[in-house]
Design an enzyme around this catalytic site. Structure first.
Site, short mmCIF file in Angstrom:
data_model
loop_
_atom_site.label_atom_id
_atom_site.label_comp_id
_atom_site.label_asym_id
_atom_site.label_seq_id
_atom_site.Cartn_x
_atom_site.Cartn_y
_atom_site.Cartn_z
N ARG A 91 -0.52 -1.57 -7.42
CA ARG A 91 -0.89 -2.65 -6.48
C ARG A 91 -1.87 -3.60 -7.17
O ARG A 91 -1.77 -4.82 -7.05
CB ARG A 91 -1.49 -2.04 -5.22
CG ARG A 91 -1.96 -3.05 -4.16
CD ARG A 91 -2.31 -2.30 -2.88
NE ARG A 91 -3.22 -3.00 -2.01
CZ ARG A 91 -2.84 -3.85 -1.06
NH1 ARG A 91 -1.56 -4.12 -0.89
NH2 ARG A 91 -3.73 -4.43 -0.27
N HIS A 137 -2.03 2.99 -6.32
CA HIS A 137 -2.91 1.83 -6.11
C HIS A 137 -3.08 1.04 -7.40
O HIS A 137 -3.33 -0.17 -7.36
CB HIS A 137 -4.26 2.30 -5.58
CG HIS A 137 -4.89 1.33 -4.63
ND1 HIS A 137 -4.34 1.00 -3.42
CD2 HIS A 137 -6.03 0.58 -4.74
CE1 HIS A 137 -5.10 0.11 -2.80
NE2 HIS A 137 -6.12 -0.16 -3.59
N ARG A 195 0.86 -1.18 0.00
CA ARG A 195 0.00 0.00 0.00
C ARG A 195 0.90 1.23 0.00
O ARG A 195 2.04 1.19 0.45
CB ARG A 195 -0.90 0.00 1.23
CG ARG A 195 -1.88 -1.17 1.30
CD ARG A 195 -2.74 -1.07 2.55
NE ARG A 195 -3.72 -2.14 2.64
CZ ARG A 195 -3.53 -3.30 3.25
NH1 ARG A 195 -2.37 -3.53 3.87
NH2 ARG A 195 -4.47 -4.23 3.27
N TYR A 224 -9.76 -9.79 -8.02
CA TYR A 224 -8.69 -9.85 -9.01
C TYR A 224 -8.84 -11.02 -9.97
O TYR A 224 -8.30 -11.00 -11.07
CB TYR A 224 -7.33 -9.89 -8.31
CG TYR A 224 -7.06 -8.59 -7.58
CD1 TYR A 224 -6.76 -7.43 -8.29
CD2 TYR A 224 -7.16 -8.52 -6.21
CE1 TYR A 224 -6.55 -6.23 -7.63
CE2 TYR A 224 -6.95 -7.32 -5.54
CZ TYR A 224 -6.64 -6.19 -6.26
OH TYR A 224 -6.45 -5.00 -5.60
N HIS A 241 -4.74 -8.74 2.78
CA HIS A 241 -6.20 -8.71 2.91
C HIS A 241 -6.63 -9.63 4.04
O HIS A 241 -6.17 -10.78 4.13
CB HIS A 241 -6.87 -9.17 1.62
CG HIS A 241 -6.79 -8.18 0.51
ND1 HIS A 241 -6.98 -8.51 -0.82
CD2 HIS A 241 -6.54 -6.85 0.51
CE1 HIS A 241 -6.85 -7.44 -1.58
NE2 HIS A 241 -6.59 -6.41 -0.79
N LYS A 250 -2.80 -2.88 7.78
CA LYS A 250 -4.02 -2.50 8.49
C LYS A 250 -4.26 -3.44 9.66
O LYS A 250 -4.02 -4.63 9.58
CB LYS A 250 -5.21 -2.56 7.52
CG LYS A 250 -5.18 -1.48 6.44
CD LYS A 250 -6.42 -1.55 5.58
CE LYS A 250 -6.43 -0.44 4.54
NZ LYS A 250 -7.62 -0.50 3.66
#
Length: 301
Positions: A250, A247, A151, A282, A273, A175
Site C-alpha cells: 500500500r 501494508h 487496505r 508519502y 484518507h 474506514k
C-alpha cells in the site's frame, strides 16, 4: 535528611500513589521510578531536591539529556513522567507552582513508512508459482494490492459485487463506512480474470464462498493474518527479507504514484484518507528516494 534521602522517600510515595490510585502495573511503576530517580541523581550535585526545582531546572535537565543523545521519544516520556509527578505534588499542596507547566513536549516527528522500490515490487509480483491455484490467487491479490492501494481488510473481504473488471474499477467501503471507487488497471484485471477461471474453482471445491473474490484454501473468506503470512512467504522467495507486509505494498502504491507525478489529493482519494496530512507523509518518502538517487548518480552527489 539529606536531599538524596528526601528524594528517595518522595519517589517511593509517588510510586505507591500510582499503584493505589491508578492501578498501574509493576513494570510501568518501575519505569516511572527509574525516570524520577535519574532526575533526582541529576539534581543532587546541584543541591536540589525534587520539591525545590524551578521550570528552568526541568528545562536544563531535558536539554542535558537530549545533548547526551537521548531520543526525542525518550525525552517526551521523561517529561510526561515529570508532569504526572508534579501535578500530584501541586494537588497535594506540596508545591505551589508546577515546574513542568507550559513546557512543550519534544517533537517526535513521524516515522517514514517502509516502502519498496519499483524493482522490488516487480520481484515480489513475480514470486508466486502461477501453476499452483493457491499461488495464482496470491499473484492476483498482490497485483490488485499494488494497483489499488487497498487496505488488507478491504482486499481479503472483497466481494464480486464490488468488482467491475469491464470498467477496471473496484468499489471499496473503507474506514468510517466511506465509499470510494479505485481504478485497478489492465494488469491486475487480467490476473484476476485468470485466477477466476484457472484457480478459484479448485479452491471452492472444498468449501463455499461464492461471494468472496479471493477465498482461502478451505474455500472460506481469508483472514488478514493468513494473507500477511502469504506476503511474507513470497517476499522471502523474492529475496526481499521478512519485513514486508501487505501494508508495505500500500505504501509502495502511494509512493510510486507520487514519484511519477500524481497529485497528492488524488492519492488521498485513492487511499481513502480522510485527512490530507495523513497522505502527505508519502511526499517525504518520495523526497527521500529522490535524494538517494541524486546521491548515487549525480557527479557531485
Amino acid at each position: 535528611m539529606d536531599s538524596a534521602g528526601q528524594n528517595t522517600r518522595i519517589i517511593e510515595a509517588y510510586a505507591d500513589s500510582l499503584w493505589l490510585e491508578k492501578g498501574l502495573s509493576a513494570n510501568t511503576i518501575s519505569a516511572y521510578r527509574q525516570d524520577l530517580q535519574a532526575f533526582s541523581d541529576w539534581l543532587e550535585p546541584r543541591g536540589l531536591c525534587l520539591l525545590s526545582v524551578a521550570k528552568s531546572d526541568v528545562l536544563s535537565y531535558l536539554g542535558a539529556q537530549q545533548a547526551g543523545k537521548l531520543s526525542a521519544r525518550s525525552a517526551a516520556r521523561m517529561l510526561s513522567c515529570l508532569r504526572g509527578f508534579y501535578r500530584l505534588q501541586c494537588r497535594e499542596h506540596r508545591l505551589a507552582v508546577d515546574p513542568t507547566l507550559d513546557i512543550d513536549s519534544p517533537k517526535l516527528g513521524r516515522p517514514l513508512p517502509k516502502s519498496l522500490s519499483e524493482q522490488d515490487v516487480e520481484a515480489l509480483l513475480a514470486a508466486p508459482n502461477i501453476d499452483d491455484p493457491l499461488e495464482l490467487r496470491d499473484k492476483a491479490m498482490l497485483e490488485l494490492l499494488y494497483a489499488s492501494g487497498l487496505r488488507i481488510t478491504e482486499l481479503v473481504g472483497l466481494k464480486f459485487v464490488q468488482l467491475s473488471l469491464s470498467q477496471g474499477l473496484v468499489r471499496v467501503v473503507g474506514k468510517g463506512d466511506k465509499e470510494r471507487l479505485v481504478p485497478i488497471g489492465e494488469e491486475a484485471s487480467l490476473w484476476i480474470q485468470r485466477f477466476m477461471s484457472a484457480g478459484r474453482p479448485s479452491l471452492l471445491a472444498v468449501g463455499s464462498a461464492p461471494d468472496v473474490v479471493f477465498p482461502s484454501r478451505r474455500g472460506q473468506m481469508m483472514t488478514r493474518q493468513t494473507f500477511w503470512h502469504r506476503v511474507k512467504y513470497h517476499a522471502l522467495n523474492a529475496g526481499l527479507g521478512s519485513e514486508i507486509s501487505p501494508h508495505t505494498l500500500r505504501h509502495a502504491f502511494a509512493t510510486h504514484l507520487i514519484n511519477h507525478g500524481a497529485d497528492l489529493r488524488v492519492v488521498q482519494l485513492l487511499l481513502g484518507h480522510s485527512d490530507l496530512s495523513t497522505t502527505q507523509i508519502y511526499t517525504h518518502v518520495a523526497r527521500e528516494r529522490m535524494k538517494t538517487l541524486h546521491s548515487a548518480h549525480h557527479p557531485r552527489g
